[in-house]
Write a protein that holds these residues in place. Sequence first.
Motif, PDB file in Angstrom:
ATOM      1  N   UNK A   1       0.838  -1.204   0.000  1.00 19.17           N
ATOM      2  CA  UNK A   1       0.000   0.000   0.000  1.00 19.17           C
ATOM      3  C   UNK A   1       0.876   1.259   0.000  1.00 19.17           C
ATOM      4  N   UNK A   2       0.375   2.313  -0.613  1.00 23.29           N
ATOM      5  CA  UNK A   2       1.097   3.577  -0.614  1.00 23.29           C
ATOM      6  C   UNK A   2       1.024   4.214   0.773  1.00 23.29           C
ATOM      7  N   UNK A   3       2.118   4.871   1.143  1.00 25.71           N
ATOM      8  CA  UNK A   3       2.107   5.624   2.392  1.00 25.71           C
ATOM      9  C   UNK A   3       1.249   6.868   2.190  1.00 25.71           C
ATOM     10  N   UNK A   4       0.966   7.571   3.253  1.00 30.23           N
ATOM     11  CA  UNK A   4       0.147   8.782   3.159  1.00 30.23           C
ATOM     12  C   UNK A   4       0.804   9.804   2.246  1.00 30.23           C
ATOM     13  N   UNK A   5       2.109  10.027   2.405  1.00 29.91           N
ATOM     14  CA  UNK A   5       2.798  11.019   1.566  1.00 29.91           C
ATOM     15  C   UNK A   5       2.850  10.562   0.112  1.00 29.91           C
ATOM     16  N   UNK A   6       3.058   9.265  -0.125  1.00 32.41           N
ATOM     17  CA  UNK A   6       3.063   8.750  -1.494  1.00 32.41           C
ATOM     18  C   UNK A   6       1.684   8.893  -2.133  1.00 32.41           C
ATOM     19  N   UNK A   7       0.655   8.650  -1.354  1.00 33.60           N
ATOM     20  CA  UNK A   7      -0.702   8.778  -1.862  1.00 33.60           C
ATOM     21  C   UNK A   7      -1.009  10.227  -2.233  1.00 33.60           C
ATOM     22  N   UNK A   8      -0.547  11.175  -1.426  1.00 35.60           N
ATOM     23  CA  UNK A   8      -0.745  12.588  -1.744  1.00 35.60           C
ATOM     24  C   UNK A   8      -0.025  12.959  -3.038  1.00 35.60           C
ATOM     25  N   UNK A   9       1.212  12.475  -3.190  1.00 33.38           N
ATOM     26  CA  UNK A   9       1.957  12.729  -4.421  1.00 33.38           C
ATOM     27  C   UNK A   9       1.243  12.127  -5.626  1.00 33.38           C
ATOM     28  N   UNK A  10       0.721  10.918  -5.456  1.00 32.21           N
ATOM     29  CA  UNK A  10       0.001  10.243  -6.527  1.00 32.21           C
ATOM     30  C   UNK A  10      -1.249  11.035  -6.914  1.00 32.21           C
TER      31      UNK A  10
END
Length: 74
Positions: A4-13
Amino acid sequence: MDRPLSTSENLLFQRLLSDLNLAVIHRLKEDRLIWEWGKDEGYTVNSCMLALERIRYAGSTTYVTDVWKSICPP
């Protein structure tokens, strides 16, 4: 193996998807690559570095600089 994407990775995505939604597709025009920061729309390493410097000095943070920092720490 996916994770799963981390919170920061999800925001970047999500920011990337938002930027991609701004793209306009013209069905009757031929595709071509354009590097808007170089001479004659051509890419060079130098033009890339200058573009990144302009972003950095402007004080703006984008997913590009965030990703670059995460992949290439000092």
